[in-house]
Design a protein around this motif. Sequence first.
Motif, PDB file in Angstrom:
ATOM      1  N   MET A  43       6.492 -43.778 -36.154  1.00  0.00           N
ATOM      2  CA  MET A  43       5.459 -44.757 -36.496  1.00  0.00           C
ATOM      3  C   MET A  43       5.372 -45.854 -35.430  1.00  0.00           C
ATOM      4  N   ALA A  60      -0.013 -47.260 -38.855  1.00  0.00           N
ATOM      5  CA  ALA A  60       1.290 -47.129 -38.198  1.00  0.00           C
ATOM      6  C   ALA A  60       2.096 -48.415 -38.305  1.00  0.00           C
ATOM      7  N   SER A  63       3.276 -48.937 -41.914  1.00  0.00           N
ATOM      8  CA  SER A  63       3.770 -47.703 -42.524  1.00  0.00           C
ATOM      9  C   SER A  63       4.951 -47.938 -43.462  1.00  0.00           C
ATOM     10  N   THR A 138       7.616 -53.869 -41.513  1.00  0.00           N
ATOM     11  CA  THR A 138       8.127 -52.500 -41.561  1.00  0.00           C
ATOM     12  C   THR A 138       9.562 -52.447 -41.054  1.00  0.00           C
TER      13      THR A 138
END
Length: 412
Positions: A43, A60, A63, A138
Amino acid sequence: MTTNLQPEHRYQVIKAASYAQSQDPKRKLWLLSPLAPIIGWAMYLGVKDQQGFDLKNTIAAWSGSLFTYGFIPALDVLIGKDSDNLPEPVFKALQTDAYYQKIAHAFIPLNYIALFIAAHQFTHRQLPWYNKLGLAITTGIGSGIAINTAHELGHKNDKLNRTLARVSLAPSAYGHFAIEHNYGHHRWVATPEDSASSRYNESFWQFLPRTVIGGLRSAIAIERRRLARRNKGFWHKDNELLQGWAITAGLYTALYQLNGKKVIPFIAIQALYGFSLLESVNYLEHYGLLRQKDSNGRYEPTRPEHSWNSNNTVTNLFLYQLQRHSDHHAHPNRPYQVLRHFDESPQLPSGYASMIVPAYIPPLWFAIMNKRVVAHYKGDMSKINKHDKPLSPRMQKATNLVRKGLDWLGYS
């Protein structure tokens, strides 16, 4: 592992391990946890320079949130729960199987690689602010899961695993967790004395500063007492708090040297989100539950009914069965692969991944969980670990409205 054993004993260990391999249906599925940071690599590397809105880039960058708060809860619903306990022969064989510990070890370097890739992308890619934020969050989710890895390893008694636990805590700057959790939380769990046990009618946003500050203070006090018993001062090289903070300082220095001052917001966001994710799980685990005192004023032993549990299969695979929390508190050194389900432990309506978002929304959380706490104690409010203030009239009204909406939807 078997080299120093007598031939007959070596044969018994190998035979037990072989039997366990054939009897554990989740043996390969436990690899999902170290697989998560590898997915993160893909990602992060998929994030490109961006001008204007780019849906693929945004997916992305965000993600981790999509995976944690969307994909895993959906799989929990689709795949369902597993409340089975291992048969006794398999239980004994799996306890000493080094395969499972190696899985937890593997997560650490894989997550560090993900951290460095993400830091590079954050500082070297031209991205709008919201995708930089998504990238840092993330990464913070990975750092939060790393705290769970440290939780598993920190309960081991050997120096290697305890050191690896501190290494795993370094990205989130939460090195004190290994001390406070083992010697503070496990002693005082489900009591008003425990900063990591949330109280009935206490929102997550009230709980968060209390547990962060309280946990740090507790860890410092615990380590001071430990060192004093050995006639050592707080600033001694054997201070495990200082050791953990030194690893964090070294990690952050390396990130700064590689990426420059632009990496500072990235470091701060991922660390804050990482340890807040841990604390959101702490909030779920003991909400409103209280150990009662005996006639001598001492708290009763920790039992299964003092932890909220969940048997949702997918979340348990990613979190080393953390959701079987009652057995963990009863047997802190028991490895994750053999943790057991207890029928008497109160059950969350869904897995941890599904419950984190409701925890962030106080009226929704209270509407879902308060009735479960009251039912667990059969309406006896004196047995509940209550917040020192009742809900405000506005919060109570909002909670009642949400509860009516959930009833209308048929959510029990």
